[in-house]
Design an enzyme around this catalytic site. Structure first.
Site, PDB file in Angstrom:
ATOM      1  CB  SER A  83      -1.978   0.622  12.583  1.00  0.00           C
ATOM      2  OG  SER A  83      -1.868   0.135  11.485  1.00  0.00           O
TER       3      SER A  83
HETATM    4  N1  SAM Z   1      -1.488  -4.410   9.270  1.00  0.00           N
HETATM    5  C1  SAM Z   1      -0.366  -4.481   9.546  1.00  0.00           C
HETATM    6  C2  SAM Z   1      -0.685  -4.577  11.236  1.00  0.00           C
HETATM    7  O1  SAM Z   1      -1.704  -5.106  11.716  1.00  0.00           O
HETATM    8  O2  SAM Z   1       0.101  -4.865  11.829  1.00  0.00           O
HETATM    9  C3  SAM Z   1       0.004  -3.158   9.668  1.00  0.00           C
HETATM   10  C4  SAM Z   1       0.980  -2.940   8.758  1.00  0.00           C
HETATM   11  S1  SAM Z   1       1.913  -1.485   8.978  1.00  0.00           S
HETATM   12  C5  SAM Z   1       1.359   0.050   9.194  1.00  0.00           C
HETATM   13  C6  SAM Z   1       2.360  -1.527   7.492  1.00  0.00           C
HETATM   14  C7  SAM Z   1       2.741  -2.323   6.392  1.00  0.00           C
HETATM   15  O3  SAM Z   1       2.664  -2.784   4.565  1.00  0.00           O
HETATM   16  C8  SAM Z   1       4.570  -2.682   6.295  1.00  0.00           C
HETATM   17  O4  SAM Z   1       4.756  -3.615   6.829  1.00  0.00           O
HETATM   18  C9  SAM Z   1       4.643  -2.292   5.161  1.00  0.00           C
HETATM   19  O5  SAM Z   1       5.847  -2.469   4.914  1.00  0.00           O
HETATM   20  C10 SAM Z   1       3.772  -3.496   4.610  1.00  0.00           C
HETATM   21  N2  SAM Z   1       4.108  -2.655   2.530  1.00  0.00           N
HETATM   22  C11 SAM Z   1       4.697  -1.463   2.588  1.00  0.00           C
HETATM   23  N3  SAM Z   1       4.181  -1.144   1.011  1.00  0.00           N
HETATM   24  C12 SAM Z   1       3.891  -2.340   0.445  1.00  0.00           C
HETATM   25  C13 SAM Z   1       3.858  -2.805  -0.482  1.00  0.00           C
HETATM   26  N4  SAM Z   1       3.155  -2.617  -1.841  1.00  0.00           N
HETATM   27  N5  SAM Z   1       2.835  -4.156  -0.910  1.00  0.00           N
HETATM   28  C14 SAM Z   1       2.313  -5.031   0.766  1.00  0.00           C
HETATM   29  N6  SAM Z   1       3.192  -4.999   1.343  1.00  0.00           N
HETATM   30  C15 SAM Z   1       3.894  -2.628   1.690  1.00  0.00           C
END
Ligand code: SAM
Length: 214
Positions: A62
């Site tokens: 992000s």
């Molecule tokens: N917090 C992260 C960072 O600091 O890099 C950025 C997060 S990214 C915007 C969103 C993440 O949520 C992705 O890696 C995606 O695979 C994960 N995601 C989506 N749905 C999910 C779920 N149900 N459970 C766990 N992770 C999930």
């Protein structure tokens, strides 16, 4: 001062402070955590730019401002047990770990979880625990949590996460449509979330039982 430190100082003074991030502990954590190490080498040159960046598997780290504002909304004092849904690169987890006691973070994509584990181990974080799976159902075995943060776009707050939040605890999440959301800050009062919506945002989708389908 090394170049990356200088870039982090600049990121804080030009992207975060002017947009109203005032919590000095949050600003200090953002100055400290080496964001460039959480992304693939070929995009590290833009690590401190004012944007989200691709980290592979169709996912993103992000924008620094989003990390800062979501962290500030959590009102961390240093003693909390925090649950993050969406480990991604592990960067947000590192920022949370600077400001709380224990961080549990769930990622559904195994390759990203493995890479984040390596990065965080390399940096010496001992209070971050990465779990692979669907974070929309939370982590019942570790609950309750003082704080919960969802870093992917949720259609609504997954009910199991409200159940796993302590009374008086705070949850922060981008909630809304698949391609546009607002940041929600919810405080659990008498088993209910008192909700406040703020900044518009656009996160990748939360995919799972209580999220979007595929
Ligand atoms: N917090 C992260 C960072 O600091 O890099 C950025 C997060 S990214 C915007 C969103 C993440 O949520 C992705 O890696 C995606 O695979 C994960 N995601 C989506 N749905 C999910 C779920 N149900 N459970 C766990 N992770 C999930």
């Amino acid at each position: 001062m090394e170049d990356h430190e200088r870039l982090r100082d600049l990121m804080v003074s030009t992207q975060l402070v002017p947009r109203g991030i005032t919590n000095e502990r949050v600003l200090q954590a953002m100055r400290k955590v080496p964001r460039h190490l959480f992304m693939p080498e070929h995009v590290r040159y833009s690590a401190y730019s004012d944007s989200a960046i691709e980290i592979g598997e169709g996912q993103t780290i992000s924008q620094p401002y989003m990390v800062a504002i979501m962290t500030e909304l959590l009102e961390l004092t240093g003693t909390e047990k925090v649950l993050e849904i969406g480990t991604g690169s592990g960067y947000q987890a590192a920022v949370l770990a600077e400001l709380s006691a224990e961080v549990y973070t769930v990622e559904r994509i195994i390759a990203l979880a493995e890479r984040a584990k390596e990065t965080l181990k390399g940096l010496g974080y001992k209070n971050i625990h990465i779990v692979t799976g669907d974070g929309t159902t939370g982590l019942e075995a570790i609950a309750p949590f003082d704080r919960i943060i969802i870093t992917a776009a949720a259609p609504t707050v997954p009910p199991p996460l409200v159940g796993q939040l302590k009374e008086g605890g705070i949850i922060v999440a981008p909630v809304g449509e698949r391609f546009s959301q607002r940041l929600l800050k919810g405080r659990k009062v008498r088993n209910h979330l008192e909700e406040e919506y703020s900044t518009p945002c656009a996160f990748v989708p939360l995919i799972g039982e209580y999220g979007w389908t595929g």
